[in-house]
Design a protein around this motif. Structure first.
Motif, PDB file in Angstrom:
ATOM      1  N   GLU A  60       0.828  -1.207   0.000  1.00  0.00           N
ATOM      2  CA  GLU A  60       0.000   0.000   0.000  1.00  0.00           C
ATOM      3  C   GLU A  60       0.862   1.257   0.000  1.00  0.00           C
ATOM      4  O   GLU A  60       1.936   1.303   0.595  1.00  0.00           O
ATOM      5  CB  GLU A  60      -0.902  -0.019   1.244  1.00  0.00           C
ATOM      6  CG  GLU A  60      -1.898   1.124   1.341  1.00  0.00           C
ATOM      7  CD  GLU A  60      -1.368   2.323   2.117  1.00  0.00           C
ATOM      8  OE1 GLU A  60      -2.000   3.391   2.039  1.00  0.00           O
ATOM      9  OE2 GLU A  60      -0.313   2.186   2.785  1.00  0.00           O
ATOM     10  N   ARG A  61       0.379   2.269  -0.705  1.00  0.00           N
ATOM     11  CA  ARG A  61       0.978   3.603  -0.685  1.00  0.00           C
ATOM     12  C   ARG A  61      -0.147   4.623  -0.475  1.00  0.00           C
ATOM     13  O   ARG A  61      -1.255   4.434  -0.970  1.00  0.00           O
ATOM     14  CB  ARG A  61       1.716   3.911  -1.992  1.00  0.00           C
ATOM     15  CG  ARG A  61       2.908   2.984  -2.263  1.00  0.00           C
ATOM     16  CD  ARG A  61       4.057   3.294  -1.339  1.00  0.00           C
ATOM     17  NE  ARG A  61       5.236   2.477  -1.597  1.00  0.00           N
ATOM     18  CZ  ARG A  61       5.697   1.549  -0.775  1.00  0.00           C
ATOM     19  NH1 ARG A  61       5.026   1.273   0.349  1.00  0.00           N
ATOM     20  NH2 ARG A  61       6.794   0.873  -1.053  1.00  0.00           N
ATOM     21  N   HIS A  62       0.147   5.707   0.238  1.00  0.00           N
ATOM     22  CA  HIS A  62      -0.886   6.711   0.492  1.00  0.00           C
ATOM     23  C   HIS A  62      -0.286   8.101   0.531  1.00  0.00           C
ATOM     24  O   HIS A  62       0.926   8.276   0.716  1.00  0.00           O
ATOM     25  CB  HIS A  62      -1.634   6.429   1.808  1.00  0.00           C
ATOM     26  CG  HIS A  62      -0.728   6.341   3.001  1.00  0.00           C
ATOM     27  ND1 HIS A  62      -0.228   5.138   3.458  1.00  0.00           N
ATOM     28  CD2 HIS A  62      -0.220   7.294   3.827  1.00  0.00           C
ATOM     29  CE1 HIS A  62       0.538   5.350   4.516  1.00  0.00           C
ATOM     30  NE2 HIS A  62       0.562   6.667   4.757  1.00  0.00           N
TER      31      HIS A  62
ATOM     32  N   THR B 126      -2.595  11.959  -6.639  1.00  0.00           N
ATOM     33  CA  THR B 126      -4.037  11.727  -6.830  1.00  0.00           C
ATOM     34  C   THR B 126      -4.547  12.314  -8.137  1.00  0.00           C
ATOM     35  O   THR B 126      -5.741  12.282  -8.397  1.00  0.00           O
ATOM     36  CB  THR B 126      -4.852  12.359  -5.681  1.00  0.00           C
ATOM     37  OG1 THR B 126      -4.651  13.781  -5.683  1.00  0.00           O
ATOM     38  CG2 THR B 126      -4.447  11.791  -4.332  1.00  0.00           C
TER      39      THR B 126
ATOM     40  N   LEU C 160       4.017  10.686  -1.319  1.00  0.00           N
ATOM     41  CA  LEU C 160       3.283   9.487  -0.920  1.00  0.00           C
ATOM     42  C   LEU C 160       4.267   8.468  -0.384  1.00  0.00           C
ATOM     43  O   LEU C 160       5.480   8.609  -0.532  1.00  0.00           O
ATOM     44  CB  LEU C 160       2.502   8.918  -2.108  1.00  0.00           C
ATOM     45  CG  LEU C 160       3.276   8.666  -3.415  1.00  0.00           C
ATOM     46  CD1 LEU C 160       4.075   7.366  -3.395  1.00  0.00           C
ATOM     47  CD2 LEU C 160       2.333   8.654  -4.605  1.00  0.00           C
TER      48      LEU C 160
ATOM     49  N   SER D 112       4.704   4.683   2.420  1.00  0.00           N
ATOM     50  CA  SER D 112       4.282   3.915   3.585  1.00  0.00           C
ATOM     51  C   SER D 112       5.516   3.252   4.180  1.00  0.00           C
ATOM     52  O   SER D 112       6.625   3.386   3.655  1.00  0.00           O
ATOM     53  CB  SER D 112       3.222   2.862   3.224  1.00  0.00           C
ATOM     54  OG  SER D 112       3.792   1.787   2.492  1.00  0.00           O
TER      55      SER D 112
ATOM     56  N   LEU E 216      -3.068   7.382  -6.975  1.00  0.00           N
ATOM     57  CA  LEU E 216      -3.829   7.288  -5.731  1.00  0.00           C
ATOM     58  C   LEU E 216      -5.293   7.576  -6.026  1.00  0.00           C
ATOM     59  O   LEU E 216      -5.616   8.431  -6.854  1.00  0.00           O
ATOM     60  CB  LEU E 216      -3.307   8.290  -4.700  1.00  0.00           C
ATOM     61  CG  LEU E 216      -1.823   8.187  -4.330  1.00  0.00           C
ATOM     62  CD1 LEU E 216      -1.455   9.262  -3.312  1.00  0.00           C
ATOM     63  CD2 LEU E 216      -1.481   6.807  -3.789  1.00  0.00           C
TER      64      LEU E 216
ATOM     65  N   LYS F  40      -9.557   8.453  -2.110  1.00  0.00           N
ATOM     66  CA  LYS F  40      -9.252   8.433  -0.675  1.00  0.00           C
ATOM     67  C   LYS F  40      -7.775   8.686  -0.406  1.00  0.00           C
ATOM     68  O   LYS F  40      -7.343   8.693   0.753  1.00  0.00           O
ATOM     69  CB  LYS F  40      -9.648   7.088  -0.063  1.00  0.00           C
ATOM     70  CG  LYS F  40     -11.109   6.719  -0.252  1.00  0.00           C
ATOM     71  CD  LYS F  40     -12.033   7.692   0.446  1.00  0.00           C
ATOM     72  CE  LYS F  40     -13.484   7.241   0.330  1.00  0.00           C
ATOM     73  NZ  LYS F  40     -14.420   8.218   0.937  1.00  0.00           N
ATOM     74  N   GLY F  41      -6.983   8.873  -1.460  1.00  0.00           N
ATOM     75  CA  GLY F  41      -5.557   9.108  -1.297  1.00  0.00           C
ATOM     76  C   GLY F  41      -4.745   7.849  -1.106  1.00  0.00           C
ATOM     77  O   GLY F  41      -3.621   7.912  -0.593  1.00  0.00           O
ATOM     78  N   SER F  42      -5.266   6.696  -1.549  1.00  0.00           N
ATOM     79  CA  SER F  42      -4.571   5.416  -1.381  1.00  0.00           C
ATOM     80  C   SER F  42      -4.293   4.763  -2.730  1.00  0.00           C
ATOM     81  O   SER F  42      -5.054   4.930  -3.684  1.00  0.00           O
ATOM     82  CB  SER F  42      -5.401   4.453  -0.527  1.00  0.00           C
ATOM     83  OG  SER F  42      -5.530   4.944   0.791  1.00  0.00           O
TER      84      SER F  42
END
Length: 547
Positions: free
Chosen positions: A88-90, A139, A238, A240, A203, A206-208
């Motif tokens: 996952e990256r956000h 995003t 971004l 994680s 992304l 939701k920014g994910s």
């Protein structure tokens, strides 16, 4: 019988769950086109189903939806080097809009504090970033924004593989504005307002997102660079805590191909202690960017460690936002204009009228003359709700509340636990000003003033997400001053000319210090700035890199 039915239902459910798919990256020994990847999957699949296969070029491999059993079977193929689940990256902002006094002036262009903190304006007489390609991997972008439309060059959306990276979150548009918002006498201005601005959406709303989308974005950028040539800088606000072998390979190849890549260090630090640098910022030769505030003090949330390269402004950063989704407030007077902040529940609109000073807003402080005029009230003693109610009862057409101390944060609301009807009440236009601006207004303004609270295209956010585009904008300015040198040369110039903060030399809190556009530009293009050439004074950086 009931127990037997339950048993067989549990078996069926377990079988279904074991066959459920997740997203994997399959690294191969040679390039595998989509058609070949589909054949490899058909040879081992347990159940025919959609796979969403995507082939990569920055690594040899592909992404696909596989069950655990299918992934295990593919691992045994002689064509496969390794398989890993995507990670996952956000977005690395603090998760919400920060209302602050430093908002866009609705009557003039605002220069966000970070522009001068990194000394961008001192480079503008020579260059504004002309000719440099900057890619915001995020995003997406609102390419219709009046501060961005003129420099937007194109983009890609990894959701559906289209050329439309329209931002449905806001984060990417905010990042883009810090880099490249136009110097056009309205809104804000970016660090390097004449770059060629590109956007890749990785992304969601939701920014994910995930690591396979990041690799797809790198593929797209490399294709563009191979087709168009030129100098390319990538912004990744971004990350994680989880590394990816495939993603690391992709970044290594992108850097080897001449891309300069900056990524946010992360926002997980706290009073308990610093958090390590996130990925992809922690990969070798990616510039990991931490955040400082307006006083050049490290932000409490900014991740730290030996991988940290530099820091940049990342606290309460004003920038572009999708059209109509931001807000601005302020006052226009014969004594000047004052940028303010909206107070929650205020009516949106503009009021022009005379103004009346009403103390701290007690009922007896409102003269009859305030009817139809703008009440100017100082913060203190009473709640904002009570002050505003008293102003409305006196017939005020609008309200200004200004601070009673020097703090700049104006996160105020007309809500109050003792007033359950506040949300439904017809409040007039009600804005907040700092102590300095409110005092200047009441002491110097005369006649009519105009106050406004309106939807606009700008907002204030905080995070290492906001620091990274400051560094990217500086890199673009510096590279534009010396476009024939390499990405590695630019990287070293940024590191060696950063303003040393914290402990002398490199430290794990500030890295090499805060980026300095003028010093770095003089380093790579001294003749353009009328200074003698000065060689690097020696390494200041720590070479420690995870993965």
């Amino acid at each position: 019988m009931k127990r037997l039915v339950t048993f067989f239902f549990a078996l069926a459910l377990a079988s279904t769950l074991s066959a459920a798919t997740q997203r994997y990256i399959v690294a191969t020994r040679a390039f595998v086109p989509v058609a070949r990847a589909a054949v490899m999957i058909r040879d081992i699949e347990t159940t025919p189903r959609p796979r969403s296969v995507e082939s990569f070029r920055s690594i040899s491999g592909f992404a696909a939806d596989l069950s655990d059993d299918e992934a295990a079977a593919l691992r045994r193929s002689v064509e496969v080097r390794y398989i890993e689940p995507v990670v996952e990256r956000h977005a690395l902002d603090l998760g919400g809009v920060t209302t602050n006094a430093d908002v866009v002036n609705p009557f003039a262009q605002t220069v966000p504090f970070g522009i001068d903190l990194v000394r961008a304006r001192e480079v503008w007489p020579v260059t504004h970033g002309e000719g440099i390609n900057v890619v915001v991997i995020d995003t997406g972008i609102d390419y219709t924004h009046p501060d961005l439309a003129g420099v937007y060059a194109g983009g890609f959306n990894t959701y559906g593989n289209t050329d439309d990276p329209k931002d449905d979150n806001g984060h990417g548009t905010h990042v883009a504005g810090t880099i490249a918002a136009a110097d056009n006498n309205v809104g804000v201005v970016g660090v390097a307002p004449h770059v060629k601005l590109w956007s890749v959406k990785v992304l969601n709303s939701k920014g994910s997102g995930s690591s396979d989308r990041i690799i797809s974005a790198l593929d797209w950028v490399l294709d563009k660079k191979n087709t168009l040539g030129g100098d390319w800088v990538i912004n990744l606000s971004l990350g994680s805590v989880t590394p990816s072998v495939a993603e690391r390979e992709a970044f290594g190849r992108a850097i080897d191909a001449g891309l300069l890549i900056c990524a946010a260090s992360g926002n997980e630090s706290s009073t308990i202690g610093p958090a390590p640098v996130d990925y992809p910022a922690a990969y070798r030769d990616v510039l990991a960017i931490g955040a400082v505030d307006q006083s050049r003090v490290v932000a409490g949330f900014s991740n730290q460690g030996p991988e940290l390269a530099v820091v940049a402004p990342g606290v309460s950063v004003l920038s572009t936002y999708p059209v109509g989704q931001g807000s601005s407030a302020g006052a226009l007077t014969n004594a000047g204009t004052f940028a303010g902040a909206e107070i929650e529940l205020s009516k949106r609109g503009t009021v022009t009228a005379g103004f009346v000073k009403c103390g701290i807003g007690k009922p007896e402080e409102f003269p009859a003359s305030v009817a139809g005029k703008i009440a100017v009230i100082q913060r203190g003693e009473l709640s904002f709700n009570a002050k505003a109610h008293n102003a409305v009862s006196a017939g005020a057409a609008g309200i200004i509340i200004y601070n009673n101390d020097a703090t700049s944060a104006l996160t105020w609301t007309l809500r109050n636990t003792s007033d359950p009807g506040a949300d439904a009440f017809a409040w007039p236009v009600t804005i907040a000003l700092t102590q300095a601006d409110g005092t200047a207004l009441v002491n110097n303004a005369t006649g009519q003033i105009t106050i406004t609270d309106r939807a606009d295209d700008y907002e204030v956010l905080s995070g290492t997400s906001m620091a990274t585009p400051h560094a990217v904008g500086v890199a673009a300015l510096v590279w534009s001053a010396a476009p024939t040198i390499s990405a590695g040369d630019i990287r070293q110039a940024l590191l060696h000319t950063a303003v040393d903060l914290g402990d002398a030399g490199f430290d794990t809190v500030y890295g090499n210090g805060m980026v300095d556009a003028l010093s770095a530009a003089k380093q790579v293009a001294p003749a353009k700035f009328g200074v003698p050439s000065t060689p690097f004074s020696g390494p200041r950086t720590r070479a420690v890199r995870r993965h």
